[in-house]
Design a protein around this motif. Structure first.
Motif, PDB file in Angstrom:
ATOM      1  N   GLY A 127       0.797  -1.215   0.000  1.00 44.88           N
ATOM      2  CA  GLY A 127       0.000   0.000   0.000  1.00 44.88           C
ATOM      3  C   GLY A 127       0.831   1.267   0.000  1.00 44.88           C
ATOM      4  N   ARG A 128       2.149   1.164   0.118  1.00 45.19           N
ATOM      5  CA  ARG A 128       3.012   2.346   0.067  1.00 45.19           C
ATOM      6  C   ARG A 128       3.839   2.316  -1.200  1.00 45.19           C
ATOM      7  NH1 ARG A 128       4.834   2.727   6.370  1.00 45.19           N
ATOM      8  NH2 ARG A 128       2.757   2.305   7.206  1.00 45.19           N
ATOM      9  N   ALA A 129       4.174   3.482  -1.680  1.00 44.63           N
ATOM     10  CA  ALA A 129       4.840   3.581  -2.967  1.00 44.63           C
ATOM     11  C   ALA A 129       6.258   4.098  -2.789  1.00 44.63           C
ATOM     12  CB  ALA A 129       4.047   4.508  -3.886  1.00 44.63           C
ATOM     13  N   PRO A 130       7.247   3.205  -2.721  1.00 47.76           N
ATOM     14  CA  PRO A 130       8.626   3.686  -2.592  1.00 47.76           C
ATOM     15  C   PRO A 130       9.034   4.572  -3.751  1.00 47.76           C
ATOM     16  CG  PRO A 130       8.575   1.318  -3.016  1.00 47.76           C
ATOM     17  CD  PRO A 130       7.184   1.729  -2.718  1.00 47.76           C
ATOM     18  N   GLU A 131       8.449   4.327  -4.951  1.00 40.36           N
ATOM     19  CA  GLU A 131       8.816   5.173  -6.086  1.00 40.36           C
ATOM     20  C   GLU A 131       8.378   6.614  -5.870  1.00 40.36           C
ATOM     21  OE1 GLU A 131       4.898   3.107  -7.234  1.00 40.36           O
ATOM     22  OE2 GLU A 131       6.772   2.608  -6.206  1.00 40.36           O
ATOM     23  N   PHE A 132       7.271   6.822  -5.149  1.00 34.74           N
ATOM     24  CA  PHE A 132       6.830   8.191  -4.831  1.00 34.74           C
ATOM     25  C   PHE A 132       7.867   8.861  -3.924  1.00 34.74           C
ATOM     26  CE2 PHE A 132       4.731  11.679  -2.934  1.00 34.74           C
ATOM     27  CZ  PHE A 132       3.625  12.020  -3.703  1.00 34.74           C
ATOM     28  N   VAL A 133       8.252   8.159  -2.869  1.00 34.85           N
ATOM     29  CA  VAL A 133       9.213   8.721  -1.912  1.00 34.85           C
ATOM     30  C   VAL A 133      10.542   8.998  -2.591  1.00 34.85           C
ATOM     31  CG1 VAL A 133      10.432   8.317   0.245  1.00 34.85           C
ATOM     32  CG2 VAL A 133       8.065   7.549  -0.005  1.00 34.85           C
ATOM     33  N   GLU A 134      11.026   8.050  -3.370  1.00 34.13           N
ATOM     34  CA  GLU A 134      12.323   8.209  -4.016  1.00 34.13           C
ATOM     35  C   GLU A 134      12.298   9.322  -5.058  1.00 34.13           C
ATOM     36  OE1 GLU A 134      13.064   4.269  -5.367  1.00 34.13           O
ATOM     37  OE2 GLU A 134      13.171   3.462  -3.313  1.00 34.13           O
ATOM     38  N   ALA A 135      11.177   9.462  -5.785  1.00 34.47           N
ATOM     39  CA  ALA A 135      11.071  10.529  -6.778  1.00 34.47           C
ATOM     40  C   ALA A 135      11.093  11.892  -6.109  1.00 34.47           C
ATOM     41  CB  ALA A 135       9.796  10.360  -7.601  1.00 34.47           C
ATOM     42  N   ALA A 136      10.358  12.031  -5.006  1.00 30.63           N
ATOM     43  CA  ALA A 136      10.352  13.309  -4.292  1.00 30.63           C
ATOM     44  C   ALA A 136      11.710  13.600  -3.679  1.00 30.63           C
ATOM     45  CB  ALA A 136       9.277  13.289  -3.205  1.00 30.63           C
ATOM     46  N   LEU A 137      12.341  12.574  -3.154  1.00 30.55           N
ATOM     47  CA  LEU A 137      13.607  12.751  -2.450  1.00 30.55           C
ATOM     48  C   LEU A 137      14.763  13.043  -3.397  1.00 30.55           C
ATOM     49  CD1 LEU A 137      15.030  12.672   0.288  1.00 30.55           C
ATOM     50  CD2 LEU A 137      15.197  10.192   0.068  1.00 30.55           C
ATOM     51  N   PHE A 138      14.868  12.274  -4.486  1.00 30.58           N
ATOM     52  CA  PHE A 138      16.024  12.382  -5.363  1.00 30.58           C
ATOM     53  C   PHE A 138      15.761  13.205  -6.623  1.00 30.58           C
ATOM     54  CE2 PHE A 138      16.816   8.401  -3.005  1.00 30.58           C
ATOM     55  CZ  PHE A 138      18.046   8.731  -2.455  1.00 30.58           C
ATOM     56  N   GLY A 139      14.501  13.491  -6.913  1.00 29.20           N
ATOM     57  CA  GLY A 139      14.192  14.195  -8.152  1.00 29.20           C
ATOM     58  C   GLY A 139      13.796  15.641  -7.993  1.00 29.20           C
ATOM     59  N   SER A 140      13.640  16.113  -6.758  1.00 28.13           N
ATOM     60  CA  SER A 140      13.102  17.462  -6.573  1.00 28.13           C
ATOM     61  C   SER A 140      14.112  18.487  -6.086  1.00 28.13           C
ATOM     62  CB  SER A 140      11.927  17.423  -5.580  1.00 28.13           C
ATOM     63  OG  SER A 140      12.389  17.174  -4.256  1.00 28.13           O
ATOM     64  N   GLY A 141      15.140  18.051  -5.350  1.00 28.37           N
ATOM     65  CA  GLY A 141      16.049  18.998  -4.718  1.00 28.37           C
ATOM     66  C   GLY A 141      15.476  19.631  -3.466  1.00 28.37           C
ATOM     67  N   ARG A 142      14.289  19.191  -3.054  1.00 26.73           N
ATOM     68  CA  ARG A 142      13.597  19.748  -1.892  1.00 26.73           C
ATOM     69  C   ARG A 142      13.648  18.770  -0.722  1.00 26.73           C
ATOM     70  NH1 ARG A 142      12.393  25.192  -2.483  1.00 26.73           N
ATOM     71  NH2 ARG A 142      11.746  25.600  -4.627  1.00 26.73           N
ATOM     72  N   GLY A 143      13.182  19.241   0.426  1.00 29.41           N
ATOM     73  CA  GLY A 143      13.161  18.404   1.597  1.00 29.41           C
ATOM     74  C   GLY A 143      11.966  17.466   1.610  1.00 29.41           C
ATOM     75  N   PRO A 275      12.834   6.283  14.332  1.00 27.34           N
ATOM     76  CA  PRO A 275      11.900   6.334  15.447  1.00 27.34           C
ATOM     77  C   PRO A 275      11.219   7.698  15.617  1.00 27.34           C
ATOM     78  CG  PRO A 275      14.122   6.609  16.276  1.00 27.34           C
ATOM     79  CD  PRO A 275      14.241   6.400  14.787  1.00 27.34           C
ATOM     80  N   LEU A 276      11.581   8.668  14.795  1.00 29.08           N
ATOM     81  CA  LEU A 276      11.025  10.017  14.891  1.00 29.08           C
ATOM     82  C   LEU A 276      10.923  10.603  13.508  1.00 29.08           C
ATOM     83  CD1 LEU A 276      13.760  12.570  16.054  1.00 29.08           C
ATOM     84  CD2 LEU A 276      14.314  10.315  15.149  1.00 29.08           C
ATOM     85  N   PRO A 277      10.133  11.651  13.313  1.00 22.66           N
ATOM     86  CA  PRO A 277      10.081  12.284  12.007  1.00 22.66           C
ATOM     87  C   PRO A 277      11.468  12.693  11.537  1.00 22.66           C
ATOM     88  CG  PRO A 277       8.314  13.120  13.374  1.00 22.66           C
ATOM     89  CD  PRO A 277       9.189  12.286  14.272  1.00 22.66           C
ATOM     90  N   ALA A 278      11.690  12.553  10.249  1.00 23.91           N
ATOM     91  CA  ALA A 278      13.002  12.878   9.684  1.00 23.91           C
ATOM     92  C   ALA A 278      12.820  13.780   8.474  1.00 23.91           C
ATOM     93  CB  ALA A 278      13.753  11.620   9.290  1.00 23.91           C
ATOM     94  N   LEU A 279      13.666  14.797   8.376  1.00 25.01           N
ATOM     95  CA  LEU A 279      13.684  15.637   7.190  1.00 25.01           C
ATOM     96  C   LEU A 279      14.942  15.281   6.411  1.00 25.01           C
ATOM     97  CD1 LEU A 279      12.877  19.429   6.962  1.00 25.01           C
ATOM     98  CD2 LEU A 279      14.626  18.364   5.548  1.00 25.01           C
ATOM     99  N   LEU A 280      14.726  14.718   5.214  1.00 29.21           N
ATOM    100  CA  LEU A 280      15.833  14.285   4.372  1.00 29.21           C
ATOM    101  C   LEU A 280      15.895  15.166   3.119  1.00 29.21           C
ATOM    102  CD1 LEU A 280      15.299  10.407   4.403  1.00 29.21           C
ATOM    103  CD2 LEU A 280      16.825  11.740   5.857  1.00 29.21           C
ATOM    104  N   ALA A 281      17.104  15.369   2.619  1.00 27.15           N
ATOM    105  CA  ALA A 281      17.275  16.089   1.354  1.00 27.15           C
ATOM    106  C   ALA A 281      18.484  15.525   0.632  1.00 27.15           C
ATOM    107  CB  ALA A 281      17.430  17.584   1.584  1.00 27.15           C
ATOM    108  N   HIS A 282      18.408  15.512  -0.701  1.00 25.33           N
ATOM    109  CA  HIS A 282      19.490  14.966  -1.528  1.00 25.33           C
ATOM    110  C   HIS A 282      20.370  16.099  -2.025  1.00 25.33           C
ATOM    111  CE1 HIS A 282      21.599  12.159  -4.010  1.00 25.33           C
ATOM    112  NE2 HIS A 282      21.173  12.668  -5.134  1.00 25.33           N
TER     113      HIS A 282
END
Length: 282
Positions: A127-143, A275-282
């Motif tokens: 039910g979760r889409a890793p491709e969505f997360v990876e596209a936002a993380l590695f394709g946007s330059g945003r957090g 274990p806690l919210p994380a803000l990631l950026a590429h």
């Protein structure tokens, strides 16, 4: 400033957790929420002999898929109507291999994208889409703001923030994307996981420059050197729990190979078991 927050929505129970955190963030920053629903359509490939017989069946299948997507959209809109902050909604019906392009494009015009942890150890969560997360993380330059698997309904105060620092462009971008949060925090700890290396190297203390940089932005930080841990992620998670931190900030590491993202070990650990919210950026 945080003015536009993109939220991944798919009609699953995870929507509630993503929207809880997005609304919490939008309220704190007086931001606008943009809900994004991507319906992934199958690419139906027919050989010439099959074409005349199967075209009707394929059309019926597509009609049913779109009808189900309409029902999902209606449920999402009903939930969005309950938000206490302004929002708009975007739906895209695209072939499966086009989802990443849509997500990356939408995330580029938002300050932050809210997602759930897309993995359990070794595999993607149903039910979760890793491709969505990876596209936002590695394709946007945003957090990307990752809602944890552990107690996802907990809306933590973001007054204590742990920053995982390495001298890298990924960590630098993560700090830049997190600046609105860092400026509001009452405690910011910059942690460096160093194994057996000494605290001083090359005549300067590691982390001194990023501490000076943040200080000039009005952020007072404490530097901590974490040693004698088997993995970087274990050291960071332990320190976050000791601090009772509300947010972990870290660079996201990986590279693309044939349209598949090969994640760095720490990045995968955070996307798997933070274990806690994380803000990631590429």
């Amino acid at each position: 400033m945080i003015t536009e927050i993109l939220v991944h929505l798919d009609g699953s129970s995870d929507d509630e957790f993503r929207l809880l955190h997005a609304e919490h963030l939008a309220t704190a920053h007086r931001a606008h929420i943009r809900g994004l629903y991507c319906e992934s359509l199958p690419e139906i490939v027919l050989t010439l002999p099959q074409y005349a017989v199967s075209r009707s069946a394929a059309s019926e299948q597509m009609t049913e898929l779109k009808a189900q997507a309409d029902r999902t959209e209606k449920a999402i809109r009903l939930r969005l109507d309950k938000l206490s902050v302004p929002y708009d909604f975007r739906r895209f019906d695209v072939l499966a291999d086009g989802v990443d392009r849509v997500v990356a494009s939408q995330a580029r015009t938002a300050d932050l994208t809210v997602v759930r942890t897309p993995y359990q150890p070794g595999f993607a969560l149903p039910g979760r889409a890793p491709e969505f997360v990876e596209a936002a993380l590695f394709g946007s330059g945003r957090g990307v703001f990752v809602v944890p698997e552990e107690d996802p309904a907990r809306l933590r105060p973001l007054d204590t923030i742990l920053v995982a620092w390495t001298d890298s462009k990924e960590a630098a971008n993560a700090v830049a994307q997190a600046m609105p949060f860092l400026k509001k925090a009452t405690q910011v700890v910059v942690a460096m996981v160093e194994g057996d290396k000494p605290a001083e190297a090359g005549g300067t203390e590691p982390g001194a420059d990023v501490a000076r940089y943040l200080d000039r932005h009005g952020v007072t930080v404490e530097l901590r050197h974490l040693r004698e841990w088997n993995t970087v992620s274990e050291a960071l998670f332990n320190e976050a729990r000791r601090l009772d931190a509300g947010l972990l900030v870290a660079g996201a590491y990986g590279h693309s190979r044939l349209r598949e993202w090969i994640l760095g070990g720490v990045t995968r650990d955070i996307l798997t078991k933070t274990p806690l919210p994380a803000l990631l950026a590429h």
